[in-house]
Scaffold this motif. Sequence first.
Motif, PDB file in Angstrom:
ATOM      1  N   VAL A 189      40.533  22.328 -19.372  1.00 29.99           N
ATOM      2  CA  VAL A 189      41.547  21.482 -18.750  1.00 29.99           C
ATOM      3  C   VAL A 189      42.270  20.667 -19.824  1.00 29.99           C
ATOM      4  N   PRO A 190      43.508  20.249 -19.569  1.00 30.32           N
ATOM      5  CA  PRO A 190      44.205  19.393 -20.530  1.00 30.32           C
ATOM      6  C   PRO A 190      43.451  18.077 -20.718  1.00 30.32           C
ATOM      7  N   GLN A 191      43.345  17.619 -21.953  1.00 31.51           N
ATOM      8  CA  GLN A 191      42.645  16.356 -22.207  1.00 31.51           C
ATOM      9  C   GLN A 191      43.331  15.190 -21.499  1.00 31.51           C
ATOM     10  N   GLU A 192      44.627  15.295 -21.324  1.00 29.64           N
ATOM     11  CA  GLU A 192      45.358  14.232 -20.621  1.00 29.64           C
ATOM     12  C   GLU A 192      44.829  14.051 -19.200  1.00 29.64           C
ATOM     13  N   LEU A 193      44.455  15.143 -18.560  1.00 29.32           N
ATOM     14  CA  LEU A 193      43.953  15.055 -17.192  1.00 29.32           C
ATOM     15  C   LEU A 193      42.694  14.192 -17.129  1.00 29.32           C
ATOM     16  N   LEU A 194      41.839  14.317 -18.116  1.00 29.47           N
ATOM     17  CA  LEU A 194      40.572  13.591 -18.105  1.00 29.47           C
ATOM     18  C   LEU A 194      40.761  12.091 -18.296  1.00 29.47           C
ATOM     19  N   SER A 195      41.951  11.670 -18.707  1.00 30.14           N
ATOM     20  CA  SER A 195      42.223  10.240 -18.868  1.00 30.14           C
ATOM     21  C   SER A 195      42.529   9.553 -17.543  1.00 30.14           C
ATOM     22  N   HIS A 196      42.718  10.340 -16.484  1.00 29.06           N
ATOM     23  CA  HIS A 196      43.037   9.781 -15.163  1.00 29.06           C
ATOM     24  C   HIS A 196      41.737   9.485 -14.409  1.00 29.06           C
ATOM     25  N   GLY A 197      40.897   8.646 -15.003  1.00 24.86           N
ATOM     26  CA  GLY A 197      39.556   8.438 -14.467  1.00 24.86           C
ATOM     27  C   GLY A 197      39.504   7.999 -13.026  1.00 24.86           C
ATOM     28  N   ALA A 198      40.421   7.126 -12.615  1.00 29.86           N
ATOM     29  CA  ALA A 198      40.385   6.605 -11.256  1.00 29.86           C
ATOM     30  C   ALA A 198      40.704   7.664 -10.205  1.00 29.86           C
ATOM     31  N   ARG A 199      41.390   8.717 -10.603  1.00 24.97           N
ATOM     32  CA  ARG A 199      41.768   9.779  -9.658  1.00 24.97           C
ATOM     33  C   ARG A 199      40.737  10.899  -9.584  1.00 24.97           C
ATOM     34  N   LEU A 200      39.819  10.926 -10.549  1.00 22.97           N
ATOM     35  CA  LEU A 200      38.880  12.041 -10.652  1.00 22.97           C
ATOM     36  C   LEU A 200      37.572  11.716  -9.946  1.00 22.97           C
ATOM     37  N   HIS A 201      37.180  12.560  -9.025  1.00 25.16           N
ATOM     38  CA  HIS A 201      35.920  12.415  -8.297  1.00 25.16           C
ATOM     39  C   HIS A 201      35.030  13.600  -8.665  1.00 25.16           C
ATOM     40  N   TYR A 202      34.030  13.340  -9.470  1.00 22.60           N
ATOM     41  CA  TYR A 202      33.177  14.416  -9.971  1.00 22.60           C
ATOM     42  C   TYR A 202      32.127  14.803  -8.922  1.00 22.60           C
ATOM     43  N   VAL A 203      32.023  16.097  -8.690  1.00 24.80           N
ATOM     44  CA  VAL A 203      31.128  16.649  -7.678  1.00 24.80           C
ATOM     45  C   VAL A 203      29.904  17.221  -8.375  1.00 24.80           C
ATOM     46  N   THR A 204      28.736  16.905  -7.860  1.00 24.63           N
ATOM     47  CA  THR A 204      27.495  17.389  -8.472  1.00 24.63           C
ATOM     48  C   THR A 204      26.667  18.262  -7.541  1.00 24.63           C
ATOM     49  N   ALA A 205      27.073  18.371  -6.275  1.00 19.31           N
ATOM     50  CA  ALA A 205      26.298  19.134  -5.301  1.00 19.31           C
ATOM     51  C   ALA A 205      27.237  19.600  -4.185  1.00 19.31           C
ATOM     52  N   ARG A 206      26.683  20.356  -3.269  1.00 16.20           N
ATOM     53  CA  ARG A 206      27.432  20.736  -2.073  1.00 16.20           C
ATOM     54  C   ARG A 206      27.959  19.475  -1.390  1.00 16.20           C
ATOM     55  N   THR A 207      29.263  19.448  -1.109  1.00 17.16           N
ATOM     56  CA  THR A 207      29.905  18.220  -0.656  1.00 17.16           C
ATOM     57  C   THR A 207      30.841  18.511   0.511  1.00 17.16           C
ATOM     58  N   GLU A 208      30.775  17.666   1.553  1.00 20.11           N
ATOM     59  CA  GLU A 208      31.692  17.782   2.683  1.00 20.11           C
ATOM     60  C   GLU A 208      32.870  16.834   2.457  1.00 20.11           C
TER      61      GLU A 208
END
Length: 277
Positions: free
Chosen positions: A107-126
């Motif tokens: 992914v573009p490194q710029e995308l990773l700077s948008h921390g507040a918009r990124l929700h990291y998923v670690t498991a099956r998620t509804e």
Amino acid sequence: MRVTVLMENTAPEGLLCEHGLSLMIEHGGRSILLDAGSSAALLDNAARLGVDLSRVDAAVLSHGHYDHSGGFCAFFQRNPSAPLYLREEAAQPSYVLRGDARKYLGVPQELLSHGARLHYVTARTELFPGVWLLPHNTPGLESRGERVHMYRQTGSVLTPDDFAHEQSLVFVTTSGLILFSSCSHAGADTVTEEAMAAFPGLPVRAFLGGFHLMGASGAASLGVPPEEAAALGRRLLELGIGEIWTGHCTGTPAFELLRPVLGERLHALSTGSVVEL
């Protein structure tokens, strides 16, 4: 459900195309953007197709490759609030390695700077009622990564990609499962089997996404032996998938090999396509 293809490798006159995929999914009064292509070009296509990206409720990154994540920074400028759901591993660098040649796929490194918009998923998620993100749970997928020369970097170590950064988007509906798997690096049959195991007793009403059968780096040639593409088609037929829409990394040569196997249940995706389910 209404699915509008905002970006795909092919396009009719008047729309843009690139090596990438982006789908707008409208279902149950909500809008979900699945992937964002390679660049900001999806914004132009959305405008031409009458799709209002500012009304998207949530965005999903199917896996950590540039051709699915490159347009998200531009999307964030158009939409100020929709969260982007991605696997934790999608933030790790990934590459294609061939001899001494290395190509960055991540992914573009710029995308990773948008921390507040990124929700990291670690498991099956509804995400919403009946709308699920499903990670892989099939062992040994690193053998598929090694076969296609894909590697993921953890710290300073490169290891064959096990596609832990990949997730399927599954809608549980009254007519069965509607399964989105943008590149199916684990195998379209594996992805289907995982979804059926996660929701036992429900058939797969439809599968939408790529099969990763084209040549290296998006080449138009077939990237697997012809008999392997045909065998995949037969396996998908055995799994009882009602309808299949595919494109992007499937490629035209593979599509033509799948057509006589899957018959009328097989459909091609292109930029601007609209699928009603």
